[in-house]
Design an enzyme around this catalytic site. Structure first.
Site, PDB file in Angstrom:
ATOM      1  N   ALA A  28      -4.644   7.385  -4.457  1.00 41.28           N
ATOM      2  CA  ALA A  28      -3.273   6.962  -4.716  1.00 41.28           C
ATOM      3  C   ALA A  28      -3.340   5.464  -5.010  1.00 41.28           C
ATOM      4  O   ALA A  28      -3.218   4.624  -4.118  1.00 41.28           O
ATOM      5  CB  ALA A  28      -2.385   7.254  -3.516  1.00 41.28           C
ATOM      6  N   SER A  87       0.843  -1.197   0.000  1.00 40.93           N
ATOM      7  CA  SER A  87       0.000   0.000   0.000  1.00 40.93           C
ATOM      8  C   SER A  87       0.876   1.244   0.000  1.00 40.93           C
ATOM      9  O   SER A  87       2.061   1.173  -0.349  1.00 40.93           O
ATOM     10  CB  SER A  87      -0.955  -0.030   1.195  1.00 40.93           C
ATOM     11  OG  SER A  87      -1.973   0.944   1.041  1.00 40.93           O
ATOM     12  N   ASN A  88       0.331   2.387   0.358  1.00 41.08           N
ATOM     13  CA  ASN A  88       1.097   3.645   0.353  1.00 41.08           C
ATOM     14  C   ASN A  88       0.582   4.572   1.448  1.00 41.08           C
ATOM     15  O   ASN A  88      -0.346   4.231   2.183  1.00 41.08           O
ATOM     16  CB  ASN A  88       1.032   4.299  -1.032  1.00 41.08           C
ATOM     17  CG  ASN A  88      -0.394   4.603  -1.435  1.00 41.08           C
ATOM     18  OD1 ASN A  88      -1.061   5.429  -0.827  1.00 41.08           O
ATOM     19  ND2 ASN A  88      -0.883   3.909  -2.457  1.00 41.08           N
ATOM     20  N   ARG A  89       1.148   5.761   1.540  1.00 42.39           N
ATOM     21  CA  ARG A  89       0.900   6.666   2.663  1.00 42.39           C
ATOM     22  C   ARG A  89      -0.305   7.583   2.493  1.00 42.39           C
ATOM     23  O   ARG A  89      -0.513   8.492   3.297  1.00 42.39           O
ATOM     24  CB  ARG A  89       2.130   7.538   2.901  1.00 42.39           C
ATOM     25  CG  ARG A  89       3.347   6.751   3.327  1.00 42.39           C
ATOM     26  CD  ARG A  89       4.510   7.684   3.621  1.00 42.39           C
ATOM     27  NE  ARG A  89       5.720   6.951   3.921  1.00 42.39           N
ATOM     28  CZ  ARG A  89       5.984   6.412   5.104  1.00 42.39           C
ATOM     29  NH1 ARG A  89       5.135   6.544   6.108  1.00 42.39           N
ATOM     30  NH2 ARG A  89       7.108   5.753   5.297  1.00 42.39           N
ATOM     31  N   SER A  90      -1.103   7.400   1.452  1.00 40.49           N
ATOM     32  CA  SER A  90      -2.271   8.262   1.262  1.00 40.49           C
ATOM     33  C   SER A  90      -3.232   8.143   2.446  1.00 40.49           C
ATOM     34  O   SER A  90      -3.534   7.040   2.904  1.00 40.49           O
ATOM     35  CB  SER A  90      -3.008   7.860  -0.021  1.00 40.49           C
ATOM     36  OG  SER A  90      -4.260   8.504  -0.074  1.00 40.49           O
TER      37      SER A  90
END
Ligand code: C5P
Length: 229
Positions: A101, A34-37
């Site tokens: 994102a 996943s990512n930091r959004s």
């Protein structure tokens, strides 16, 4: 400040479809990429669109945010789920705003069982996810007014203008990430908005304020675009 007041009827009678937040790409039943959004920018835009009188459908990845008043929320996890949720609803929408994102890649084959640490090295095979924004912009019938975001760490305007043209977007909102006090994981942001033949800087502000300014600009550009067709 030189920004438009957001009238409660600016988007009356229109349906605005948005994506927000990160996606999660499963590796096995307990792990994901996943990512930091945080979803904050997208939720702020959704809230502002509802305040402007639109019917708002918000397709959201996993985030820790309450649904804004008057917004219909559809929860998804992966990019493929987000793509399907958008494609099912896009033909009834006049405006599409992609703030999510979306993970660019997913596991070629997610394991059905927890991956064991038996080896010293582990090679993951990843495959490309659908580009939801590009797919919407490429629709041949019922294509909505299509808005994208560009988060870049450098050469922001260059990459944003390139992305706008390449993905055939009506408007793109660019922001610099990796700078303290703005972008991902921040309450604040600054946007440089580009469209064919115009641009507008929305200075550093709380994402709720920026959401309203962006929606006012989108409403104005949408009226031009729909009137010109
Ligand atoms: O190409 P890039 O990922 O930088 O483009 C960002 C824009 O495209 C954002 O508006 C994002 O929501 C959208 N996007 C998408 N689906 C993807 C990748 C990006 O809708 N798979």
């Amino acid at each position: 400040a030189a920004c438009w007041p957001l009238a409660p009827h600016d988007l009356q009678g229109l349906t605005v479809l948005l994506t927000a937040g990160p996606t999660r790409e499963a590796l096995d039943p307990v792990r994901f990429i996943s990512n930091r959004s945080t979803g904050r920018m997208g939720f702020a835009v959704a809230a502002a669109a509802a305040q402007a009188g639109a019917r708002v459908v918000l397709v959201s990845g996993p985030v820790h945010l309450p649904t804004p008043p008057g917004v219909e929320r559809v929860n998804v996890e992966s990019a493929v789920e987000m793509y399907e949720a958008v494609m099912q609803r896009v033909q009834h929408s006049q405006i599409f705003i992609a703030t999510a994102a979306v993970a660019d890649y997913r596991a070629a084959a997610a394991s059905g069982q927890k991956i064991k640490k038996t080896r010293d090295t582990l090679i993951l095979e990843l495959v490309r996810n659908p580009d939801i924004l590009a797919e919407v912009a490429a629709l041949r019938s019922s294509r909505p007014f299509t808005v994208g975001f560009a988060a870049e760490t450098h050469d922001v305007l260059h990459y944003a203008e390139d992305k706008r043209r390449r993905k055939n977007l009506d408007l793109i909102a660019a922001n610099q990430v990796g700078v303290a006090g703005s972008g991902f994981e921040s309450e604040q942001n600054a946007l440089h908005v580009l469209w064919e033949g115009g641009e507008k800087v929305l200075a550093l502000a709380d994402k709720t304020v920026l959401g309203r300014q962006l929606v006012a600009l989108i409403a104005e550009r949408y009226r031009q675009w729909s009137g010109a067709r």
